[in-house]
Design a protein around this motif. Sequence first.
Motif, PDB file in Angstrom:
ATOM      1  N   ARG A 184      -0.281   6.684   3.845  1.00 45.34           N
ATOM      2  CA  ARG A 184      -1.033   8.217   3.296  1.00 45.34           C
ATOM      3  C   ARG A 184      -0.863   9.062   4.194  1.00 45.34           C
ATOM      4  O   ARG A 184      -0.736   8.429   5.519  1.00 45.34           O
ATOM      5  N   GLU A 209      -6.671   1.532  11.890  1.00 43.99           N
ATOM      6  CA  GLU A 209      -7.119   2.587  11.700  1.00 43.99           C
ATOM      7  C   GLU A 209      -8.399   2.116  10.344  1.00 43.99           C
ATOM      8  O   GLU A 209      -8.099   0.682  10.183  1.00 43.99           O
ATOM      9  N   ALA A 219      -3.890  -5.812   0.387  1.00 44.56           N
ATOM     10  CA  ALA A 219      -4.062  -4.832   1.504  1.00 44.56           C
ATOM     11  C   ALA A 219      -4.987  -3.731   1.750  1.00 44.56           C
ATOM     12  O   ALA A 219      -5.258  -2.717   2.405  1.00 44.56           O
ATOM     13  N   LEU A 220      -5.842  -3.602   0.510  1.00 43.77           N
ATOM     14  CA  LEU A 220      -6.953  -3.223   1.221  1.00 43.77           C
ATOM     15  C   LEU A 220      -8.345  -3.397   1.684  1.00 43.77           C
ATOM     16  O   LEU A 220      -9.143  -2.719   2.434  1.00 43.77           O
ATOM     17  N   LEU A 260      -5.583   2.907  -6.437  1.00 46.00           N
ATOM     18  CA  LEU A 260      -5.641   1.524  -5.825  1.00 46.00           C
ATOM     19  C   LEU A 260      -5.874   1.022  -6.800  1.00 46.00           C
ATOM     20  O   LEU A 260      -5.930  -0.504  -6.512  1.00 46.00           O
ATOM     21  N   LEU A 269       0.623  -1.108  -0.295  1.00 50.61           N
ATOM     22  CA  LEU A 269      -0.121  -0.290  -0.190  1.00 50.61           C
ATOM     23  C   LEU A 269       0.524   1.445  -0.029  1.00 50.61           C
ATOM     24  O   LEU A 269       2.221   1.259   0.318  1.00 50.61           O
ATOM     25  N   ASN A 287      -2.636  -0.696  10.713  1.00 53.63           N
ATOM     26  CA  ASN A 287      -3.908   0.347   9.599  1.00 53.63           C
ATOM     27  C   ASN A 287      -4.160  -1.310   8.054  1.00 53.63           C
ATOM     28  O   ASN A 287      -3.510  -1.340   7.947  1.00 53.63           O
ATOM     29  N   PRO A 288      -5.321  -2.137   8.743  1.00 53.55           N
ATOM     30  CA  PRO A 288      -5.084  -3.371   8.108  1.00 53.55           C
ATOM     31  C   PRO A 288      -6.018  -2.679   6.496  1.00 53.55           C
ATOM     32  O   PRO A 288      -7.082  -1.779   6.128  1.00 53.55           O
ATOM     33  N   PRO A 289      -6.312  -3.706   5.674  1.00 55.73           N
ATOM     34  CA  PRO A 289      -6.937  -3.370   4.908  1.00 55.73           C
ATOM     35  C   PRO A 289      -8.730  -3.888   5.223  1.00 55.73           C
ATOM     36  O   PRO A 289      -9.232  -4.928   5.240  1.00 55.73           O
ATOM     37  N   TYR A 290      -8.904  -2.598   4.807  1.00 55.89           N
ATOM     38  CA  TYR A 290     -10.600  -2.367   5.636  1.00 55.89           C
ATOM     39  C   TYR A 290     -11.506  -2.310   4.913  1.00 55.89           C
ATOM     40  O   TYR A 290     -12.850  -1.717   5.372  1.00 55.89           O
ATOM     41  N   ILE A 291     -11.093  -1.779   3.343  1.00 57.63           N
ATOM     42  CA  ILE A 291     -12.499  -1.591   2.565  1.00 57.63           C
ATOM     43  C   ILE A 291     -13.181  -3.015   2.401  1.00 57.63           C
ATOM     44  O   ILE A 291     -12.896  -4.074   2.053  1.00 57.63           O
TER      45      ILE A 291
HETATM   46  N1  GLN Z   1      -6.927   4.794   3.048  1.00 55.47           N
HETATM   47  C1  GLN Z   1      -7.124   2.965   2.052  1.00 55.47           C
HETATM   48  C2  GLN Z   1      -8.185   4.307   1.364  1.00 55.47           C
HETATM   49  O1  GLN Z   1      -9.154   4.605   1.538  1.00 55.47           O
HETATM   50  C3  GLN Z   1      -6.976   1.886   2.405  1.00 55.47           C
HETATM   51  C4  GLN Z   1      -6.172   1.751   3.265  1.00 55.47           C
HETATM   52  C5  GLN Z   1      -6.689   0.466   3.894  1.00 55.47           C
HETATM   53  O2  GLN Z   1      -7.253  -0.515   3.311  1.00 55.47           O
HETATM   54  N2  GLN Z   1      -6.525  -0.017   5.283  1.00 55.47           N
HETATM   55  O3  GLN Z   1      -7.985   4.469  -0.072  1.00 55.47           O
END
Ligand code: GLN
Length: 275
Positions: free
Chosen positions: A92, A235, A204-205, A197, A89, A181-185
């Motif tokens: 950011r 995060e 990672a997303l 992206l 990633l 900061n895990p993959p959280y989408i």
């Molecule tokens: N912050 C990133 C984004 O929304 C996502 C990073 C994540 O999943 N950790 O573009």
Amino acid sequence: MLYTPYMPTYQELARDSGLERPDIHALFHHLGGYNRAFLITHGDEMAEPAFAEHFTRLAARRRAGEPVAYLLGEKEFYSLTFNVGPGVLIPRPDTELLVDLALERLPQGGALVDLGTGSGIIAITIAHERPDAVVTALDISDAALDIARGNAARLAPQVRVLQSDWYAALGDGQFAVIVSNPPYIEQDDPHLEKGDLRFEPRSALTDEADGLAHIRTIIDGARTRLLPGGWLLFEHGFDQGLASRDLLDAAGFGAVQTWQDIAGMDRVSGGLAPA
Ligand code: GLN
């Protein structure tokens, strides 16, 4: 008739690239060490051929959408320069909030673990700011571990970088602070197909689920791996604050809270180790 190669000036190279000014400046600096004034002071000179060739090649990749950070191979975070590549990633600025919150809560000589470290920015920045801390960085990805180890060697060689599926490779040691900061989408979020992206590692997303799957794993594992008075901080997406606090409350964490990033969005939640 002899073929005469087109020899553009720096100004023409920049204009014909079709790139935006900040991207042009970044490539000029990266490839030639040229600062922002260069195009004004030397713009009408014939471009050095090797420079022109490199610039034209990278400009084409940029027009095709590749993130500038991958073209340059580096990205600044917390005033440090990290190597990055398509295996991790892109750092950011939002994530600086997580670093600040962890730094405020990490006791002198305290142990901290960063889960899913990617390029290593969180663990390495904290270790760089706090040489007293005992910092461990974990990731499951070979590509990420390579990049994180390179960054650690340059910026904070004391960081221990280990391959691990979340907590799996950790022994029974406990930590003063756990960060991630895990993959959280969410798996079907349209942003995954847009902008930078598209080029970042999907793993990672997104969790390929509702966006909270890894957050649940992280909260569950933190319950027994935090020292008394220790903090979990992670995060998440701008719309995951409430769900994150509910999960932390349900797991018995104290002082559960969500913090906003520089854009005013919910970005980090956390709480105190369950008693
Ligand atoms: N912050 C990133 C984004 O929304 C996502 C990073 C994540 O999943 N950790 O573009």
